[in-house]
Design a protein around this motif. Sequence first.
Motif, PDB file in Angstrom:
ATOM      1  N   PRO A 214      20.800 -25.242  51.966  1.00 52.43           N
ATOM      2  CA  PRO A 214      21.869 -25.573  50.998  1.00 52.43           C
ATOM      3  C   PRO A 214      21.657 -26.891  50.454  1.00 52.43           C
ATOM      4  O   PRO A 214      22.062 -27.258  49.208  1.00 52.43           O
ATOM      5  CB  PRO A 214      23.331 -25.509  51.821  1.00 52.43           C
ATOM      6  N   THR A 215      21.186 -28.084  50.929  1.00 54.78           N
ATOM      7  CA  THR A 215      20.940 -29.116  50.309  1.00 54.78           C
ATOM      8  C   THR A 215      19.697 -29.353  49.440  1.00 54.78           C
ATOM      9  O   THR A 215      19.463 -30.344  49.172  1.00 54.78           O
ATOM     10  CB  THR A 215      20.826 -30.153  51.571  1.00 54.78           C
ATOM     11  N   LEU A 216      18.964 -28.257  49.409  1.00 56.60           N
ATOM     12  CA  LEU A 216      17.660 -28.416  48.607  1.00 56.60           C
ATOM     13  C   LEU A 216      18.081 -28.469  47.104  1.00 56.60           C
ATOM     14  O   LEU A 216      19.082 -27.756  46.632  1.00 56.60           O
ATOM     15  CB  LEU A 216      16.793 -26.919  48.744  1.00 56.60           C
ATOM     16  N   ALA A 217      17.605 -29.400  46.281  1.00 59.41           N
ATOM     17  CA  ALA A 217      17.842 -29.444  45.029  1.00 59.41           C
ATOM     18  C   ALA A 217      17.442 -28.508  44.119  1.00 59.41           C
ATOM     19  O   ALA A 217      16.442 -27.595  44.276  1.00 59.41           O
ATOM     20  CB  ALA A 217      17.135 -30.653  44.407  1.00 59.41           C
ATOM     21  N   LEU A 328      18.156 -38.713  60.397  1.00 57.49           N
ATOM     22  CA  LEU A 328      19.492 -38.738  59.666  1.00 57.49           C
ATOM     23  C   LEU A 328      20.393 -37.722  60.273  1.00 57.49           C
ATOM     24  O   LEU A 328      19.994 -37.095  61.201  1.00 57.49           O
ATOM     25  CB  LEU A 328      19.103 -38.204  58.406  1.00 57.49           C
ATOM     26  N   PRO A 329      21.782 -37.710  59.719  1.00 56.01           N
ATOM     27  CA  PRO A 329      22.701 -36.595  60.309  1.00 56.01           C
ATOM     28  C   PRO A 329      22.202 -35.316  60.264  1.00 56.01           C
ATOM     29  O   PRO A 329      21.262 -35.096  59.334  1.00 56.01           O
ATOM     30  CB  PRO A 329      23.885 -37.080  59.664  1.00 56.01           C
ATOM     31  N   ASP A 330      22.942 -34.413  60.847  1.00 53.61           N
ATOM     32  CA  ASP A 330      22.307 -33.201  60.883  1.00 53.61           C
ATOM     33  C   ASP A 330      22.468 -32.253  59.455  1.00 53.61           C
ATOM     34  O   ASP A 330      21.948 -31.334  59.219  1.00 53.61           O
ATOM     35  CB  ASP A 330      23.067 -32.018  61.906  1.00 53.61           C
ATOM     36  N   TYR A 331      23.489 -32.806  58.724  1.00 52.37           N
ATOM     37  CA  TYR A 331      23.803 -32.223  57.588  1.00 52.37           C
ATOM     38  C   TYR A 331      22.612 -32.329  56.522  1.00 52.37           C
ATOM     39  O   TYR A 331      22.906 -31.641  55.158  1.00 52.37           O
ATOM     40  CB  TYR A 331      25.152 -32.721  56.840  1.00 52.37           C
ATOM     41  N   TYR A 332      21.799 -32.917  56.775  1.00 55.34           N
ATOM     42  CA  TYR A 332      20.638 -33.294  55.600  1.00 55.34           C
ATOM     43  C   TYR A 332      19.738 -32.094  55.809  1.00 55.34           C
ATOM     44  O   TYR A 332      19.061 -31.639  54.781  1.00 55.34           O
ATOM     45  CB  TYR A 332      19.795 -34.416  56.059  1.00 55.34           C
ATOM     46  N   SER A 333      19.676 -31.222  56.857  1.00 50.54           N
ATOM     47  CA  SER A 333      18.846 -30.223  56.975  1.00 50.54           C
ATOM     48  C   SER A 333      19.565 -29.123  57.729  1.00 50.54           C
ATOM     49  O   SER A 333      20.241 -29.422  58.769  1.00 50.54           O
ATOM     50  CB  SER A 333      17.483 -30.384  57.492  1.00 50.54           C
ATOM     51  N   PHE A 383      10.551 -45.777  51.308  1.00 49.23           N
ATOM     52  CA  PHE A 383       9.650 -44.907  50.936  1.00 49.23           C
ATOM     53  C   PHE A 383       9.880 -43.546  51.216  1.00 49.23           C
ATOM     54  O   PHE A 383      10.029 -42.522  50.301  1.00 49.23           O
ATOM     55  CB  PHE A 383       8.339 -45.266  51.182  1.00 49.23           C
ATOM     56  N   ILE A 384      10.491 -43.287  52.311  1.00 47.25           N
ATOM     57  CA  ILE A 384      10.724 -42.005  52.884  1.00 47.25           C
ATOM     58  C   ILE A 384      12.016 -41.538  52.357  1.00 47.25           C
ATOM     59  O   ILE A 384      12.031 -40.378  51.767  1.00 47.25           O
ATOM     60  CB  ILE A 384      10.951 -41.943  54.599  1.00 47.25           C
ATOM     61  N   LEU A 385      13.081 -42.350  52.328  1.00 46.12           N
ATOM     62  CA  LEU A 385      14.374 -42.012  51.540  1.00 46.12           C
ATOM     63  C   LEU A 385      14.252 -41.697  50.192  1.00 46.12           C
ATOM     64  O   LEU A 385      14.737 -40.795  49.645  1.00 46.12           O
ATOM     65  CB  LEU A 385      15.341 -43.074  51.841  1.00 46.12           C
ATOM     66  N   ASP A 386      13.110 -42.428  49.409  1.00 44.80           N
ATOM     67  CA  ASP A 386      13.120 -42.316  48.188  1.00 44.80           C
ATOM     68  C   ASP A 386      12.195 -40.963  47.964  1.00 44.80           C
ATOM     69  O   ASP A 386      12.515 -40.275  46.954  1.00 44.80           O
ATOM     70  CB  ASP A 386      12.197 -43.393  47.619  1.00 44.80           C
ATOM     71  N   ALA A 387      11.282 -40.494  48.746  1.00 47.24           N
ATOM     72  CA  ALA A 387      10.683 -39.321  48.734  1.00 47.24           C
ATOM     73  C   ALA A 387      11.396 -38.069  48.768  1.00 47.24           C
ATOM     74  O   ALA A 387      11.253 -37.010  48.247  1.00 47.24           O
ATOM     75  CB  ALA A 387       9.393 -39.421  49.581  1.00 47.24           C
ATOM     76  N   LEU A 392      16.533 -33.071  47.297  1.00 46.75           N
ATOM     77  CA  LEU A 392      17.857 -32.968  47.715  1.00 46.75           C
ATOM     78  C   LEU A 392      18.796 -33.044  46.677  1.00 46.75           C
ATOM     79  O   LEU A 392      18.716 -33.996  45.833  1.00 46.75           O
ATOM     80  CB  LEU A 392      18.077 -33.911  48.955  1.00 46.75           C
ATOM     81  N   ASN A 393      20.111 -32.339  46.964  1.00 46.32           N
ATOM     82  CA  ASN A 393      21.123 -32.281  46.298  1.00 46.32           C
ATOM     83  C   ASN A 393      22.265 -33.461  46.686  1.00 46.32           C
ATOM     84  O   ASN A 393      23.340 -33.344  46.261  1.00 46.32           O
ATOM     85  CB  ASN A 393      21.662 -31.078  45.699  1.00 46.32           C
ATOM     86  N   VAL A 394      22.008 -34.138  47.815  1.00 44.53           N
ATOM     87  CA  VAL A 394      22.941 -34.911  48.624  1.00 44.53           C
ATOM     88  C   VAL A 394      22.350 -36.443  48.261  1.00 44.53           C
ATOM     89  O   VAL A 394      21.166 -36.449  48.195  1.00 44.53           O
ATOM     90  CB  VAL A 394      23.063 -34.704  49.939  1.00 44.53           C
TER      91      VAL A 394
END
Length: 633
Positions: A214-217, A328-333, A383-387, A392-394
């Motif tokens: 669901p969080t995929l852009a 990161l929190p579980d809601y990211y994936s 860099f990781i957060l930017d990538a 993601l749509n969050v």
Amino acid sequence: MSATATRLRHLATAATAAVAVTACGGAILLTPSVSSNDRASGHATVESLRRTIIDPSAVVPSRAAQESTLIAAKSGNPFDILVVGGGATGCGVALDAATRGLRVGLVEREDFSSGTSSRSTKLIHGGVRYLEKAVFNLDYGQLKLVFHALEERKQVIENAPHLCHALPCMTPCFDWFEVVYYWMGLKMYDLVAGRRLLHLSRYYSAQESIELFPTLAKKGKDKSLRGTVVYYDGQMNDSRLNVGLACTAALAGAAVLNHAEVVSFIKEEDTQRVIGARIRDNLSGQEFDTYAKVVVNAAGPFCDSLRKMANKDALPMICPSSGVHVVLPDYYSPEGMGLIVPKTKDGRVVFMLPWLGRTIAGTTDSSTSITPLPEPHEDEIQFILDAICDYLNVKVRRTDVLSAWSGIRPLAVDPNAKSTESISRDHVVSEEYPGLVTITGGKWTTYRSMAEDAVNAAIKSGKLSPSNGCITSNLRLIGGDGWEPSLFTVLAQQYVRMKKSHGKIVPGVMDAAAAKHLSHAYGTLAERVASIAQDENLGKRLAHGYPYLEAEVAYCARNEYCESAVDFIARRSRLAFLETDAASHALPRIIEILAVEHNWDKSKQKQEMQKAKEFLETFKSSKNAQFHDGKHQ
């Protein structure tokens, strides 16, 4: 479109080659020939060891007993092999050698899995990128490496089913060429896996992909999502797998000792061959000599310092590379689905994977210096957060980072090679100095075959006489034999968590989260932990929001060589990696329980608290890092 057509033709050609190799028994080429006598002997040994490992009353020898065995290995009664390094490869070597009937000792300066082996991506993979290189460089050598890694991937999962599982990984496609390209490439990955296939890859439409993740852009690279291709690799709890290797080796007869450091090598006067080592117990400060016919250097990124201990003029073998990961929190994936982008804007790979109820994102691959406690730099975290933000749509926030760590990959350079182009992700085994066999490089997935190669080299070097050939390809680790995914229901139904609360003992339910955690962390030995929770009133959770129980601290101190608070928060449980704040809050109770188990006085407890807090400072969560100048706040 000529470049596109060329790339697709390469894939088609390579797929044909893969079919030919598979038809000719490509995987079989990687398996050494074994005589019928060896097979019979190996089968009997496996069965004998299996009975020992699954024996419900079997316990590993105490740390004091293991140290006594090491001290007793004098020049007139040496070990066959002394292993230096308690990571995946070192413990793998100890297990392999012990199960061949050899006398084995192992020493580790810190703790089992304290270095690179606990700081991995947690994937057990065949190497999709290596396959791509094999295709476009028409490199049969790379193709064989993929065959080999896929073979080992399946064996790692089968030998520790409670700690490893198949994980579907989604690759987003933002134009139709990417759909065709990744679909063909990952179908080829399936083909190369052959009988070792985990599950078939498949294409999902854009709508189906959003439902799965669901969080995929829906838009990326200024293009609309055209769909995704999902393929399967393995995932593991790396440090617990490593500790399982050490404990299984101990049950097989190896004398394994953590927090014990090699301070110098002992050499034969006339030949200068390495015949042992001077060892310091870092817990007691005691020093002693241990003798062995062969010493195996499996010190990972630190193997060069051991080589220079034997020969000050030794040329470097290690080209260290830093790999940073953030949690990161579980809601990211979503649970049970990873996201892997093979090529970001700057050509790097980025991924997000569900792991132990949280999300791991990474990774970086940059040159670094070798240090015992590497720390991630803020620009690497950004860099990781930017990538991942691009896919993601969050809103991706630095304040969501629960933990961040850096691991050093020991990329190997063959010291006997004539060119520096020999830097490789593959492993290297060498004996430049008589009596000292070095094994380095490689990756977690192939630790077992790396260990096999190192033991073969040690047998040749020391003219050793094993009782049988290598049997580790068919040997379940401690807790794995007889394990079923449904084991957690037995724990939930038959045990309660007795908790101390305000001076009273209160019964608590063994809820599904705690039961599943114990089942996956300890396998068939989970009932031992549950018994401690019930019978010794240690059923309380150590940290809010996590399933770790007080009983685990006592169990690990008694049965898994857990000698410090850091050993527990980083390697026996994974609290330090999952959330530094939760680990910090759990420390007082962890130290309190360890103090009872190890008879620590107040001064020692205070020292443990200080060491653990310093350790957690190297994990750059949002609570202990400065990031005011970053893009992601």
